[in-house]
Scaffold this active site. Structure first.
Site, mmCIF file in Angstrom:
data_model
loop_
_atom_site.group_PDB
_atom_site.id
_atom_site.type_symbol
_atom_site.label_atom_id
_atom_site.label_comp_id
_atom_site.label_asym_id
_atom_site.label_seq_id
_atom_site.Cartn_x
_atom_site.Cartn_y
_atom_site.Cartn_z
ATOM 1 C CE LYS A 152 -6.516 6.603 -4.333
ATOM 2 N NZ LYS A 152 -6.443 6.000 -2.998
ATOM 3 C CE1 TYR A 169 -4.246 11.149 -7.403
ATOM 4 C CE2 TYR A 169 -5.855 9.667 -8.379
ATOM 5 C CZ TYR A 169 -4.726 9.874 -7.601
ATOM 6 O OH TYR A 169 -4.086 8.796 -7.038
ATOM 7 C CB THR A 199 -0.380 -3.616 -19.872
ATOM 8 O OG1 THR A 199 -0.161 -3.610 -18.449
ATOM 9 C CG2 THR A 199 0.906 -3.249 -20.601
HETATM 10 P P1 NAP Z 1 2.390 4.415 0.136
HETATM 11 O O1 NAP Z 1 3.370 4.697 1.213
HETATM 12 O O2 NAP Z 1 2.884 3.705 -1.102
HETATM 13 O O3 NAP Z 1 1.172 3.616 0.760
HETATM 14 C C1 NAP Z 1 0.443 2.652 0.088
HETATM 15 C C2 NAP Z 1 0.305 1.460 1.016
HETATM 16 O O4 NAP Z 1 -0.517 0.483 0.380
HETATM 17 C C3 NAP Z 1 1.647 0.794 1.340
HETATM 18 O O5 NAP Z 1 1.809 0.732 2.748
HETATM 19 C C4 NAP Z 1 1.541 -0.609 0.727
HETATM 20 O O6 NAP Z 1 2.147 -1.565 1.592
HETATM 21 C C5 NAP Z 1 0.028 -0.791 0.659
HETATM 22 N N1 NAP Z 1 -0.358 -1.690 -0.440
HETATM 23 C C6 NAP Z 1 -0.036 -1.584 -1.753
HETATM 24 N N2 NAP Z 1 -0.560 -2.617 -2.443
HETATM 25 C C7 NAP Z 1 -1.242 -3.372 -1.551
HETATM 26 C C8 NAP Z 1 -2.006 -4.567 -1.648
HETATM 27 N N3 NAP Z 1 -2.194 -5.200 -2.822
HETATM 28 N N4 NAP Z 1 -2.557 -5.071 -0.522
HETATM 29 C C9 NAP Z 1 -2.396 -4.456 0.677
HETATM 30 N N5 NAP Z 1 -1.695 -3.326 0.827
HETATM 31 C C10 NAP Z 1 -1.115 -2.793 -0.282
HETATM 32 O O7 NAP Z 1 1.706 5.754 -0.405
HETATM 33 P P2 NAP Z 1 0.988 6.971 0.376
HETATM 34 O O8 NAP Z 1 1.371 8.196 -0.355
HETATM 35 O O9 NAP Z 1 1.200 6.871 1.834
HETATM 36 O O10 NAP Z 1 -0.547 6.691 0.022
HETATM 37 C C11 NAP Z 1 -1.502 6.338 1.020
HETATM 38 C C12 NAP Z 1 -2.895 6.645 0.483
HETATM 39 O O11 NAP Z 1 -3.038 8.038 0.226
HETATM 40 C C13 NAP Z 1 -3.204 5.942 -0.843
HETATM 41 O O12 NAP Z 1 -4.556 5.540 -0.854
HETATM 42 C C14 NAP Z 1 -2.962 7.037 -1.867
HETATM 43 O O13 NAP Z 1 -3.665 6.829 -3.076
HETATM 44 C C15 NAP Z 1 -3.502 8.245 -1.094
HETATM 45 N N6 NAP Z 1 -3.021 9.527 -1.624
HETATM 46 C C16 NAP Z 1 -1.742 9.927 -1.426
HETATM 47 C C17 NAP Z 1 -1.330 11.167 -1.930
HETATM 48 C C18 NAP Z 1 0.077 11.668 -1.721
HETATM 49 O O14 NAP Z 1 0.414 12.752 -2.248
HETATM 50 N N7 NAP Z 1 0.934 10.978 -0.981
HETATM 51 C C19 NAP Z 1 -2.231 11.958 -2.644
HETATM 52 C C20 NAP Z 1 -3.532 11.514 -2.839
HETATM 53 C C21 NAP Z 1 -3.924 10.295 -2.309
HETATM 54 P P3 NAP Z 1 2.880 -2.896 1.033
HETATM 55 O O15 NAP Z 1 3.886 -2.446 0.035
HETATM 56 O O16 NAP Z 1 3.466 -3.502 2.263
HETATM 57 O O17 NAP Z 1 1.796 -3.752 0.428
#
Ligand code: NAP
Length: 263
Positions: free
Chosen positions: A149, A134, A93
């Site tokens: 991204k 990606y 959406t």
């Molecule tokens: P995660 O634990 O869900 O981390 C995302 C963080 O963003 C959370 O701490 C969340 O905290 C915060 N967040 C979400 N919406 C927000 C908002 N509107 N304002 C401020 N903070 C916000 O996921 P992760 O896997 O650790 O990912 C961390 C980074 O790595 C991301 O950029 C992700 O795209 C990247 N990444 C991860 C992977 C993987 O395999 N894990 C792969 C490629 C890239 P709140 O809920 O408290 O807001």
């Protein structure tokens, strides 16, 4: 650090605290911030928790004002906050699109923009944006996140050039598949699926949050002072290993795979 209470952000925060940085954790949930900050406090550094929705430019400005008031300086900004969910593009959406692009791309820009005056005054300022491999591969099922991204990658390179005269280095880290509590629950809860994914990664395993944290540590280090506009991929070789020839080379069937004289 945006995010920082959970997942990769918490691992990056821990690594930077171990290096002696005071920290600011900024995300929406006070609960996430509190739990993350408490786990970091034994390292003996200041850990501010500032509830912030990075989609809101005014909230981001207030967060930076708070950093200025409480710490008086900002040396490093890590844009780590993100949201993502899997959905076919034709069922995504406009609200879903805006939510993810708003956090990932708008939020990264708002934070860079608001942090600029403080960063410019720091002795060796740098920004690290967390993107994803990606960003340049296809991201089927996550068109919102892949597009955002990719935008972050372009923003990284553009600001690296635009802010180089201010000595602000701007780099990105692109994780591949990293196991966290969140991704284990949402993406690959099935053990068989995890095995298949790991088998497709040249280094043969998922990444750990510490692998990503080490990459961020390297990019903010004085040893990387001549590196800007770069993207450091932390994926065990996954995206390079996707070619057809690598599948042929791995095929164990007799006679399969590239033999002498093939090219
Ligand atoms: P995660 O634990 O869900 O981390 C995302 C963080 O963003 C959370 O701490 C969340 O905290 C915060 N967040 C979400 N919406 C927000 C908002 N509107 N304002 C401020 N903070 C916000 O996921 P992760 O896997 O650790 O990912 C961390 C980074 O790595 C991301 O950029 C992700 O795209 C990247 N990444 C991860 C992977 C993987 O395999 N894990 C792969 C490629 C890239 P709140 O809920 O408290 O807001």
């Amino acid at each position: 650090m945006t995010g920082g209470g959970t997942g990769l952000g918490l691992a990056i925060a821990r690594r930077l605290a171990e290096k002696g940085y005071d920290l600011v954790l900024a995300s929406r949930s006070a609960e996430h911030l509190e739990a993350g900050a408490r786990s970091l406090e034994p390292l003996g550094r200041t850990v501010l928790r500032i509830p912030t929705d990075v989609r809101e430019p005014l909230a981001v400005e207030r967060m930076v004002d708070e950093v200025r008031a409480q710490l008086g300086r900002l040396d490093v900004l890590v844009n780590n906050a993100a949201g993502n969910f899997v959905v076919p593009a034709e069922r995504l959406t406009p609200n879903g699109w805006r939510a993810v692009v708003g956090i990932v791309l708008d939020g990264t820009f708002y934070c860079c923009r608001a942090a600029f005056p403080l960063l410019r005054a720091a002795p060796a300022p740098s920004i690290v944006n967390i993107t994803a491999s990606y960003a340049w591969l296809a991201g089927p099922g996550t068109v919102h996140s892949a597009a955002a991204k990719a935008g972050v990658l372009s923003l990284t390179r553009t600001l690296a050039v635009e802010w180089a005269p201010h000595r602000i280095r701007v780099n990105a880290v692109a994780p591949g598949p990293i196991r966290t509590e969140g991704t284990d629950r949402q993406l690959w809860s099935d053990a068989g699926l995890r095995e298949r994914i790991a088998a497709g990664i040249p280094l043969g395993r998922f990444g750990a949050p510490e692998d990503v944290a080490r990459a961020v540590e390297f990019l903010v280090d004085p040893g990387a002072q001549y590196i800007t506009g770069e993207v450091l991929t932390v994926d065990g070789g996954q995206w390079l290993g996707r070619g057809v020839m690598s599948l042929l080379a791995e095929d164990p069937r007799p006679g399969a795979g590239p033999g002498e004289g093939t090219n």
